[in-house]
Design a protein around this motif. Structure first.
Motif, short mmCIF file in Angstrom:
data_model
loop_
_atom_site.label_atom_id
_atom_site.label_comp_id
_atom_site.label_asym_id
_atom_site.label_seq_id
_atom_site.Cartn_x
_atom_site.Cartn_y
_atom_site.Cartn_z
N GLU A 85 2.33 1.75 -3.41
CA GLU A 85 1.37 2.35 -4.35
C GLU A 85 1.45 3.88 -4.27
OE1 GLU A 85 -0.37 1.12 -6.77
OE2 GLU A 85 0.29 -0.92 -6.28
N GLU A 86 1.64 4.37 -3.06
CA GLU A 86 1.76 5.81 -2.85
C GLU A 86 3.01 6.35 -3.58
OE1 GLU A 86 2.77 8.05 1.09
OE2 GLU A 86 1.11 6.64 1.43
N ALA A 90 0.85 -1.20 0.00
CA ALA A 90 0.00 0.00 0.00
C ALA A 90 0.88 1.25 0.00
CB ALA A 90 -0.92 -0.01 1.22
N GLN A 132 5.36 -0.95 -16.71
CA GLN A 132 5.40 -0.62 -15.29
C GLN A 132 6.43 0.47 -15.04
OE1 GLN A 132 3.27 -2.40 -13.01
NE2 GLN A 132 4.04 -4.50 -12.98
N ARG A 143 5.66 4.30 -13.44
CA ARG A 143 6.29 4.57 -12.14
C ARG A 143 7.44 5.57 -12.28
NH1 ARG A 143 5.68 -1.70 -9.93
NH2 ARG A 143 3.42 -1.54 -9.76
N TRP A 175 4.51 4.99 -6.21
CA TRP A 175 4.29 4.95 -7.68
C TRP A 175 3.43 6.13 -8.11
CZ3 TRP A 175 7.82 1.81 -7.03
CH2 TRP A 175 7.73 0.49 -6.60
N ALA A 176 2.38 6.40 -7.31
CA ALA A 176 1.45 7.47 -7.68
C ALA A 176 2.16 8.83 -7.63
CB ALA A 176 0.24 7.46 -6.73
#
Ligand code: SAH
Length: 363
Positions: free
Chosen positions: A35-36, A32, A298, A302, A38-39
């Motif tokens: 994910e932050e 989780a 990917q 990213r 990558w965002a």
């Protein structure tokens, strides 16, 4: 107004990271939280370099090399490599192919090969710059000043020279000096900048002996160097090299060695984007080699914004074996070109137009 103490202040995607924060992210394993990351990298990418994915045709013009790098299959002592050097006519034919595919740049790369003479390459650069709309990027190793000057004069736009690792002791071990000349890639990068090249550098991820702290420092350095291009990719062991055979090794204490994994590579791509918002960052062939189906995409979601399709003629490409089983050995011709375009569009991006130079101060 009463300060709101219950929420943390919003962090601008462009706000950068300290070396300690970079180190924490390199250790992060929680999906989780990742994910932050990558965002955040993707938001910085979009804000600063937009949705275009620049395509650069990679042309491996010679696999001769005088160096004895511990990681690279082209090292002088590897007698199993059949050596080649492309002719001027072959290089020009490949440049024409890059134009036909709509690429904005040709990247000429080689081992450190003094059989590539200064004037020979200067003439080719001049021809490409007058006969085509391509930008010219060079990646020829640690050539002397006179060569870098002559090639810039002939019209070369950019130069790539990875510093590989900022740990001096590790660097000296994996990248022995040549001809009694101390290898100082940072000095060459500074010189390239003075000469007016766009300057690219980068590191391998997971070299035996590379610690998390060293890698965090490397990433931090990308920002201090204000690099125009940053290439990072996983280290892939080559069986005909001392590092690949485990002969030269700098064993680190348990838990300190950076793994040469796909996940670690994405972390480094994402962190690189956050610290160098304007840089052109490729989703590298080495990354695609670890994950053939999704690696490139990917990387692009990213933080990366560049792809470097290989345009080297296949009978040479198989011999440019810096590491084994490079994915590009399957990637060729117009079908592959269409496939790359489709893949770029499938993730909501678009193939870049023009040369794809560094854009400064867009936001
Ligand atoms: N002779 C030039 C170009 C070398 S190849 C130079 O030294 O700059 C380009 C890059 O490939 C190198 O800078 C290195 O980072 C990477 N490379 C070499 N061997 C590798 C390996 N075994 N695994 C992953 N990357 C490798």
């Amino acid at each position: 107004m009463k300060p709101n103490t219950t929420t943390t202040p919003p962090t601008s995607p462009a706000a950068s990271l300290t070396e300690a924060e970079i180190l924490d992210w390199l250790h992060e394993e929680d999906p989780a939280n990742l994910e932050e990351l990558w965002a955040r990298a993707d938001a910085v990418r979009k804000a600063h370099v937009g949705d275009e994915v620049h395509l650069r045709g990679l042309l491996e013009i010679s696999n001769h090399c005088i160096r004895r790098c511990g990681y690279c299959g082209l090292r002088a002592d590897n007698h199993r490599v059949e050596r080649y050097r492309m002719t001027e006519a072959e290089v020009m034919a490949c440049a024409a192919e890059a134009v036909a595919y709509g690429y904005g740049t040709v990247v000429m790369q080689s081992g450190e090969d003094y059989g590539i003479q200064t004037d020979w390459l200067a003439n080719i650069i001049r021809r490409i710059k007058t006969e085509t709309p391509l930008a010219v990027t060079l990646s020829m190793g640690e050539r002397p000043d006179e060569d870098l000057e002559a090639w810039r004069e002939a019209g070369a736009d950019r130069y790539l020279l990875r510093f590989e690792t900022s740990n001096r002791a590790l660097y000296r071990m994996i990248h022995p000096d040549a001809r009694g000349k101390v290898s100082d890639r940072f000095a060459i990068l500074a010189r390239l900048r003075e000469l007016g090249y766009e300057v690219g550098s980068g590191v391998m991820i997971g070299i035996p002996g590379q610690s998390y702290a060293t890698l965090a420092h490397d990433i931090h350095l990308f920002r201090s160097l204000d690099l125009d291009m940053v290439g990072v990719g996983p280290y892939i062991g080559h069986p005909e090299t001392p590092l690949g055979k485990g002969e030269w090794s700098a064993r680190l204490p348990e838990g300190e060695q950076v793994p040469n994994t796909e996940l670690m590579t994405y972390k480094v791509v994402a962190l690189t984007r956050i610290v160098c918002p304007e840089a052109n960052i490729p989703s590298t062939t080495a990354l695609a080699t670890l994950n053939r189906d999704q690696g490139r995409e990917q990387g692009l979601t990213r933080g990366a914004n560049v792809i470097m399709p290989n345009i080297t003629p296949m009978h040479y490409r198989t011999r440019y074996e810096i590491y084994p089983a490079k994915v590009c050995l399957q990637e060729t011709g117009p079908a592959f070109y269409r496939n790359i375009q489709d893949r770029i569009r499938s993730i909501g991006r678009r193939p870049g137009e023009g040369q794809g130079n560094r854009i400064r101060g867009r936001t």
